[in-house]
Enzyme design. Structure first.
Site, PDB file in Angstrom:
ATOM      1  N   TRP A 115       0.907  -1.151   0.000  1.00 32.83           N
ATOM      2  CA  TRP A 115       0.000   0.000   0.000  1.00 32.83           C
ATOM      3  C   TRP A 115       0.948   1.202   0.000  1.00 32.83           C
ATOM      4  O   TRP A 115       1.509   1.530   1.048  1.00 32.83           O
ATOM      5  CB  TRP A 115      -0.830  -0.007   1.271  1.00 32.83           C
ATOM      6  N   ALA A 173       1.638  -2.792  -6.422  1.00 31.48           N
ATOM      7  CA  ALA A 173       1.616  -1.466  -5.781  1.00 31.48           C
ATOM      8  C   ALA A 173       0.180  -0.974  -5.753  1.00 31.48           C
ATOM      9  O   ALA A 173      -0.475  -0.869  -6.806  1.00 31.48           O
ATOM     10  CB  ALA A 173       2.486  -0.485  -6.555  1.00 31.48           C
ATOM     11  N   LYS A 174      -0.336  -0.736  -4.585  1.00 27.54           N
ATOM     12  CA  LYS A 174      -1.704  -0.201  -4.435  1.00 27.54           C
ATOM     13  C   LYS A 174      -1.572   1.306  -4.207  1.00 27.54           C
ATOM     14  O   LYS A 174      -0.927   1.733  -3.242  1.00 27.54           O
ATOM     15  CB  LYS A 174      -2.414  -0.857  -3.237  1.00 27.54           C
ATOM     16  N   VAL A 175      -2.159   2.112  -5.083  1.00 26.39           N
ATOM     17  CA  VAL A 175      -2.045   3.566  -4.963  1.00 26.39           C
ATOM     18  C   VAL A 175      -3.403   4.235  -5.178  1.00 26.39           C
ATOM     19  O   VAL A 175      -4.301   3.656  -5.797  1.00 26.39           O
ATOM     20  CB  VAL A 175      -1.039   4.146  -6.000  1.00 26.39           C
TER      21      VAL A 175
END
Lengths: 262, 262, 262, 262, 262
Positions: C144, C176-178
């Site tokens: 995150w 990748a969590k954005v």
């Protein structure tokens, strides 16, 4: 405290330790006038002098230059240190482990503690780990006991230097390196406060030969077990000459004047 | 200091290290004008150039792209780093362990230390652990020795850069990467202060080819053992062209002008 | 970066991760209007939907409710988190070890890093330990990557989100969590900056279905590899309905309008 | 709490512990008037008196002087301590490990905790490690429970001293060393609050013999299990004389007057 | 969350835990009026009452008094705690290890976390280690979830107490001990937010019997799984009487009035 009587670090219980951690502690500006001595090989050469019972350097110098001097230099691994670019409350980084120093062939280890600094307790606990690991490797431990920092107004006051040697004894050092407390009487007090822990004088900044040797003479008379000298040798025009003189004052009870005249 | 003479990181004792940690250190805005090079594969390609003796990248890039370049790239695992979004006193996170880098096939490791930062001592102790573990894996250690932080007014002053290379030697680095101290004389001082530790020039921000290569030429003449270059290659319109020129200046003693004319 | 192509976390390289760490991160007031969903069993049920390739929860929920859902839920162990009662600079506690998550049967692990926070470097080093241990257990790692804290004025700015995905790639994340950077172009930049690391969109706070799905659609078109959605599903009146729609947009390239019409 | 009934530290459940950590805690100025006692050998001699059931010293003194007194002194290894040069909030450095003390032949260990200091919680956790390791070596644990620091206005108030002994019991000490709370009633309260943990009186600064022994007498009548005395013995003109008197008051229920008359 | 249904800590899923950590947390002044109960033996006696399913004490009391009560008391090892002399932001010292508690025969462990304190994240990570080690020893884990510190204006607000129980569930506690949130409705919310984690009421300061039992009755009706009571029992004139009454309210669904009339 381990008895250092039979360690290579002493000759009849006395020591002349050549210290060369200034490259890290003070930086290249300290080599002004002796630019060629930036090459550690030149100072390792000085350490082969018979009078030198131990040569105190950091990991990088030891790793790089000691292997070719194993037979003619006793390595005192100076484990902690830090640059003068750093502006915090007096403290030092532990730059190599005792195990690594022992692996490299060290004959003893050295460690700086700043009593009176806000980091005194952390440094004492770092010293604990170093000291107890050194015992496992039968390595004598020298403490650079330098009162410095928020709690210290005058780091050479007699009671401060006597406290510095007592701290070295109490925490388990075999050798206490301290600054000269400005008088023979104060030096005597510092030696007494250290009990069986051997007190060696810190050579300090470069001064004139006679002044330097007179201080050493006074300290020896007050019961010091020798000295750990740096700039007064490796900044000297003729290191062999001054080491010859030191040999007489420290091991042969010569006066400063006698030693300089020969 | 381990001798790097026979390591893959050097050719006749000289090195051209291509550094590509800018994605983490500076972020995507640094790729303006070379947007396609956001794809690390493009920069790994540059690293296959014969002149490049080592390619310095972080864990993510190494894990993802190095396996398909094991035969034509020497991996220098850049162990620590941090983003420019972070606003603290200069420091870096240790982002991968030496063991993990060795497992991945690294040929050397790299580590940044900021002498003069409030974090200097912590970084020195992190370097200690990295350096001693690297020794167990026979991996040469390059120190990015960048004086930065509260203790540093001008990080390129001659005495500051000479101190930076001396710190690298003293703490056990095999290669010291430092900024150019603005003159040949100062570069000579920095090389002398490092003893046997090889000093490589940090390429720095992108400049014109001749200006860049002239600086490299001067540094080599002053005794530098090569350079670690980043933006002046991977931001270049024609990376192969500039690497060809560098090859001549670093390994074949060509001048900047000669290298650019061929 | 481990390839997640064949991990259960993806279907043809795409992912719909249902995230339910809100109980810890935001507290029970977030369950207003859906009070019955305080019971985690209700949300575990939602996670059994075919479209959900991974269900991200904390240790307590995983320990208590996952054992009875091992066959129909892929567990993404969300390793760190903290309550919103805490008022410090953005940081998270590491609430369970990778070993414990692996023992419980996790299929992947998730970890929050706040680039730009004063704790960025500590969190990066916590991520290092998590990431390298996850590799030993062949567990993909989702970061995150949420720029937050003293160094961040606007955490959704295009260059900030692109930096966030690059940091994930550089530190060794597989996913990748954005947050959505407000435009397709900015999303494209974020995807490019991440190289081979898959970028998934953070679902964010509950919005209208069409608005929500349109954002997802745009992100997918910009190269996102799916999304990690929380409140837009478990706060939804009809979670199955919205998951059906998401399935089409993420895996079957439907537009928001098409998905909502079926 | 381990029963100390059968430990060498007690005679019929009572203890006279001679404490000599003043060299580290207060420094050489405390030896004014008894300069020769800077030599720890002189104080080890005092500890051979029959009345002394335990001799509390730091690592350095124990390492150096205890080996020649193993048969006539019970060593209480005082594990933590710090110099009075240090100006921080009350805290102590842990100067040797329990393992090292046990290896040296210690019969018990001692540890200072400063309840009310900002470092109380850290010291409690250090005490935890010491106490649980001491259990593995069957070593009784004495806590110097000295309320000090930001939370303490008057460290001898009855409720503060009673709290000090209760903290010792609650954290697992076998012996609680506390300052005299100025009255028999307050001492009784302190003894009651400690449950089965034995409370010994801290001897404190040097006072007149009758005043000193009367305090001891009162404490014993209030249920104290003896005392840990330092300066009132090793600063005394005739240590044997005062130890003879203490022996009667602590072990033979004599009054101060009776003990001084014989 | 481990199911505590079959643990000794519950009878038909309900618990009456007698807590006696006040000696450490509040000190001897809390024993005013019940001075004889300073002797922990008296409170261990109370814990032998059939209604008491677990007795929560610190290490010192457990070590000293539990061995003679192994057959008639279930020991809940209260692992952390700190004195009220300490003035820092809410935090606790971890005073014994899970291993040590298990070795002593503990049936469960207890741990305080202060959500909202600046130390929340550190305490959560300490809880992680405790919780995962407790799992290795099959020991149920009770969290004293007490929102306190900089982030908390009113620690009994309904949303704060509901958040407290949710945090306990999310971090892996089996039992959540929380303060009474002033209403049945708020208590219901707290129970719901905890999912399968059992919520027990914290008894709090001594109040009148009917007031105290009515609160317990309301909490039980709202779904609480019992209570952890301290002062309302060990400060009571007739502890057996109040425990008899509690037994009826908690295990036999009696009202406060019924329980007090019998």
């Amino acid at each position: 405290m381990l008895s250092t009587t039979h360690s290579q670090l002493t000759r009849n219980g006395k020591s002349i330790i050549l210290a060369h951690d200034h490259g890290l502690e003070h930086g290249p500006t300290k080599f002004e006038g002796v630019r060629e001595r930036l090459d550690p090989e030149t100072v390792f050469e000085m350490a082969t002098h018979d009078a030198v019972t131990g040569f105190a350097v950091g990991k990088g110098l030891a790793e790089t230059y000691y292997p070719s001097h194993e037979d003619d230099v006793n390595l005192l691994a100076k484990l902690n240190g830090g640059s003068s670019l750093w502006m915090g409350e007096p403290d030092s980084a532990v730059n190599w482990s005792v195990e690594y120093a022992a692996e490299l062939g060290a004959d003893a280890v050295g460690f700086t503690v700043y009593p009176g600094s806000n980091h005194e307790l952390e440094m004492a606990e770092e010293f604990r780990d170093v000291q107890e690991t050194a015992r496992e490797h039968d390595l004598p431990v020298a403490m650079w006991s330098y009162p410095r920092g928020q709690g210290i107004k005058d780091h050479r006051k007699p009671e401060v230097i006597a406290y510095a040697t007592r701290i070295a004894l109490e925490l388990g050092a075999d050798i206490a390196k301290v600054k000269y407390p400005r008088s023979a009487e104060a030096m005597q007090w510092a030696v007494d406060a250290a009990g069986d822990c051997r007190v060696v004088l810190s050579g300090g900044a470069k001064t004139g030969d006679h002044e330097f040797l007179s201080t050493v003479e006074t300290a020896m008379d007050a019961g010091a077990a020798g000295l750990a000298v740096g700039r007064n040798v490796w900044q000297h025009d003729d290191p062999t000459y001054i080491l010859d003189a030191l040999e007489q004052v420290v091991f042969e009870e010569a006066t400063a004047t006698e030693a300089l005249d020969t």
